[in-house]
Design a protein around this motif. Sequence first.
Motif, mmCIF file in Angstrom:
data_model
loop_
_atom_site.group_PDB
_atom_site.id
_atom_site.type_symbol
_atom_site.label_atom_id
_atom_site.label_comp_id
_atom_site.label_asym_id
_atom_site.label_seq_id
_atom_site.Cartn_x
_atom_site.Cartn_y
_atom_site.Cartn_z
ATOM 1 N N ARG A 40 0.826 -1.199 0.000
ATOM 2 C CA ARG A 40 0.000 0.000 0.000
ATOM 3 C C ARG A 40 0.862 1.250 0.000
ATOM 4 N NH1 ARG A 40 -2.537 0.135 4.903
ATOM 5 N NH2 ARG A 40 -4.025 1.669 4.118
ATOM 6 N N VAL A 41 2.041 1.185 0.643
ATOM 7 C CA VAL A 41 2.931 2.338 0.744
ATOM 8 C C VAL A 41 4.356 1.891 0.443
ATOM 9 C CG1 VAL A 41 3.861 4.149 2.252
ATOM 10 C CG2 VAL A 41 1.476 3.429 2.496
ATOM 11 N N LEU A 42 5.060 2.688 -0.344
ATOM 12 C CA LEU A 42 6.476 2.472 -0.627
ATOM 13 C C LEU A 42 7.259 3.651 -0.065
ATOM 14 C CD1 LEU A 42 9.159 2.917 -2.494
ATOM 15 C CD2 LEU A 42 8.460 0.551 -2.058
ATOM 16 N N CYS A 43 8.180 3.361 0.829
ATOM 17 C CA CYS A 43 9.038 4.384 1.439
ATOM 18 C C CYS A 43 10.466 4.114 0.969
ATOM 19 C CB CYS A 43 8.948 4.273 2.963
ATOM 20 S SG CYS A 43 10.084 5.330 3.878
ATOM 21 N N THR A 44 11.113 5.107 0.375
ATOM 22 C CA THR A 44 12.442 4.875 -0.173
ATOM 23 C C THR A 44 13.474 5.864 0.331
ATOM 24 O OG1 THR A 44 13.784 4.786 -2.209
ATOM 25 C CG2 THR A 44 11.814 6.163 -2.259
ATOM 26 N N THR A 45 14.643 5.341 0.642
ATOM 27 C CA THR A 45 15.795 6.159 1.037
ATOM 28 C C THR A 45 16.930 6.017 0.032
ATOM 29 O OG1 THR A 45 16.745 4.383 2.384
ATOM 30 C CG2 THR A 45 15.205 5.881 3.488
ATOM 31 N N ALA A 46 16.653 5.423 -1.117
ATOM 32 C CA ALA A 46 17.698 5.100 -2.096
ATOM 33 C C ALA A 46 17.953 6.286 -3.025
ATOM 34 C CB ALA A 46 17.314 3.861 -2.901
ATOM 35 N N GLY A 47 18.910 7.130 -2.675
ATOM 36 C CA GLY A 47 19.288 8.266 -3.508
ATOM 37 C C GLY A 47 20.714 8.119 -4.011
ATOM 38 N N PRO A 48 21.180 9.060 -4.824
ATOM 39 C CA PRO A 48 20.458 10.236 -5.299
ATOM 40 C C PRO A 48 19.219 9.833 -6.113
ATOM 41 C CG PRO A 48 22.819 10.442 -5.736
ATOM 42 C CD PRO A 48 22.581 9.034 -5.321
ATOM 43 N N TYR A 49 18.125 10.492 -5.837
ATOM 44 C CA TYR A 49 16.862 10.093 -6.454
ATOM 45 C C TYR A 49 16.853 10.364 -7.960
ATOM 46 C CZ TYR A 49 15.253 9.410 -1.709
ATOM 47 O OH TYR A 49 15.123 8.959 -0.419
ATOM 48 N N ALA A 50 17.537 11.399 -8.395
ATOM 49 C CA ALA A 50 17.595 11.668 -9.827
ATOM 50 C C ALA A 50 18.326 10.550 -10.566
ATOM 51 C CB ALA A 50 18.284 13.004 -10.095
ATOM 52 N N ARG A 51 19.140 9.801 -9.858
ATOM 53 C CA ARG A 51 19.861 8.680 -10.481
ATOM 54 C C ARG A 51 19.133 7.366 -10.276
ATOM 55 N NH1 ARG A 51 25.911 8.803 -9.018
ATOM 56 N NH2 ARG A 51 25.918 10.282 -10.749
ATOM 57 N N TYR A 52 18.583 7.135 -9.084
ATOM 58 C CA TYR A 52 18.044 5.823 -8.744
ATOM 59 C C TYR A 52 16.545 5.797 -8.467
ATOM 60 C CZ TYR A 52 23.001 4.816 -7.932
ATOM 61 O OH TYR A 52 24.360 4.675 -8.075
ATOM 62 N N GLY A 53 15.872 6.938 -8.496
ATOM 63 C CA GLY A 53 14.501 6.955 -8.002
ATOM 64 C C GLY A 53 13.393 7.059 -9.014
ATOM 65 N N SER A 54 13.698 7.356 -10.272
ATOM 66 C CA SER A 54 12.626 7.679 -11.225
ATOM 67 C C SER A 54 11.729 6.488 -11.543
ATOM 68 C CB SER A 54 13.233 8.241 -12.514
ATOM 69 O OG SER A 54 13.939 9.430 -12.256
ATOM 70 N N ALA A 55 12.305 5.325 -11.775
ATOM 71 C CA ALA A 55 11.492 4.158 -12.111
ATOM 72 C C ALA A 55 10.603 3.754 -10.942
ATOM 73 C CB ALA A 55 12.389 2.989 -12.523
ATOM 74 N N LEU A 56 11.128 3.861 -9.727
ATOM 75 C CA LEU A 56 10.366 3.477 -8.544
ATOM 76 C C LEU A 56 9.190 4.429 -8.327
ATOM 77 C CD1 LEU A 56 10.060 1.640 -6.136
ATOM 78 C CD2 LEU A 56 11.839 2.944 -4.952
ATOM 79 N N LEU A 57 9.434 5.730 -8.431
ATOM 80 C CA LEU A 57 8.333 6.681 -8.272
ATOM 81 C C LEU A 57 7.303 6.498 -9.381
ATOM 82 C CD1 LEU A 57 8.579 10.415 -7.296
ATOM 83 C CD2 LEU A 57 7.109 9.710 -9.176
ATOM 84 N N GLY A 58 7.771 6.320 -10.608
ATOM 85 C CA GLY A 58 6.854 6.118 -11.717
ATOM 86 C C GLY A 58 5.992 4.884 -11.543
ATOM 87 N N ALA A 59 6.580 3.810 -11.009
ATOM 88 C CA ALA A 59 5.819 2.587 -10.763
ATOM 89 C C ALA A 59 4.725 2.834 -9.727
ATOM 90 C CB ALA A 59 6.760 1.474 -10.297
ATOM 91 N N CYS A 60 5.034 3.582 -8.685
ATOM 92 C CA CYS A 60 4.020 3.893 -7.669
ATOM 93 C C CYS A 60 2.879 4.706 -8.261
ATOM 94 C CB CYS A 60 4.662 4.642 -6.502
ATOM 95 S SG CYS A 60 5.743 3.617 -5.462
#
Length: 414
Positions: free
Chosen positions: A90-110
């Motif tokens: 139900r919720v995804l919490c992420t600390t995996a940065g830099p987000y511009a490098r590692y976060g786009s696919a994860l946010l897009g999936a959510c």
Amino acid sequence: MTDSDRGRTGAREFDLILFGATGFTGRLVAEYLVKKRPSLRWALAGRSFGRLERVRNELATLEPSAKELPLLVGNSMDRAAMDRLVRRTRVLCTTAGPYARYGSALLGACAEQGTDYCDLTGETHWVREMIDTHHARAVETGARIVPSCGFDSIPSDLGVLMLHEALVARGGRLAEAHYRVLRMKGSASGGTIASALHAAERMGDPSVRRVLADPYALNPEGARSGPGPEDSFRPRKDPETGRWLAPFFMATVNTRVVRRSNALLDQAYGHEFRYDETVDVGAGFTGLARAAMTSAGMVMSGAVAFAPVRMLAARLLPAPGEGPSREEREGGWFDIELLGVGTAGERVRARVGAKQDPGYGATSWMLGESALCLAQDELPRRGGLLTPASCMGMKLVERLRAIGMTFQVESAPQ
């Protein structure tokens, strides 16, 4: 019923997945969650099963039930893998940065799967890109996507909301707010430094520079009204106290989040709302000297945009995964005062603070409670790329008060 609706009625396997659990801040958030909510349906996720297993073993020494925590492996840059991962929670919490490098696919999936999301980013250019790419879809699926749920930018965003609520309760309306860091002690981890260096690397792109220079960079199109504030690195005197003010290094992130909140809250603070953030460095000549040194340091920090300087900094500063010790985190603190001014000139003051290192101790609390707020509290059914104030609001303020953080309106001097 949408996939988002099914998830929020409990049909998904987990209430919460913590991604990036093997990083420095990820381990702190995991420790916080296992102490506070041992019965939560949650899982640890990251790229390496072996490292996740080591984190789980460490958590089991604090709470024996942690040895049963599921471990989920996935590459955050693999969109298909992230789609499969976020469909389970139900919720995804992420600390995996830099987000511009590692976060786009994860946010897009959510955004696509109707999964609520929170992170710690202070990367304004990336948040702007995510708004442009995923906000409309998140509105459709009901996914509440909430970046910047740590020291960037909860004290700012919720502090201003608290001023607004206090003035409304007195029959007034907020017109301007001034955020002053009074005292702060803390240190940086390697992950934060890596994010800063990556952002500096992107400064070579003119479009990124334009976003970072825009006071309304995160506002929706057509909601960029206001007095056109500009960020200033100059020392100046506080007209209220006569004390010297220096630029606050996080202001260019936090002010954009606060202004987006105003827009998403239907201009609750007014179309002409003014907001600034500075550090109170004292009175007299000593205060002036400190303000001048801080201002000079802010200007000089721009040198990190040059590749040779970044390379040197990367060699000398802590690497990702490193950070302050437990003693250093528990020995840190921050104390912030906010002055709100109403449309009729009425004034209200508030205080925000914690007896923890702001960037790691207090940040792990704030992110942990943000994730729990999304997972457990009744919140407005509104999807999109949101902010802490526009999504969780006073519910999150109440949670942070309950764990010992200071969020209080102190007085209303006239």
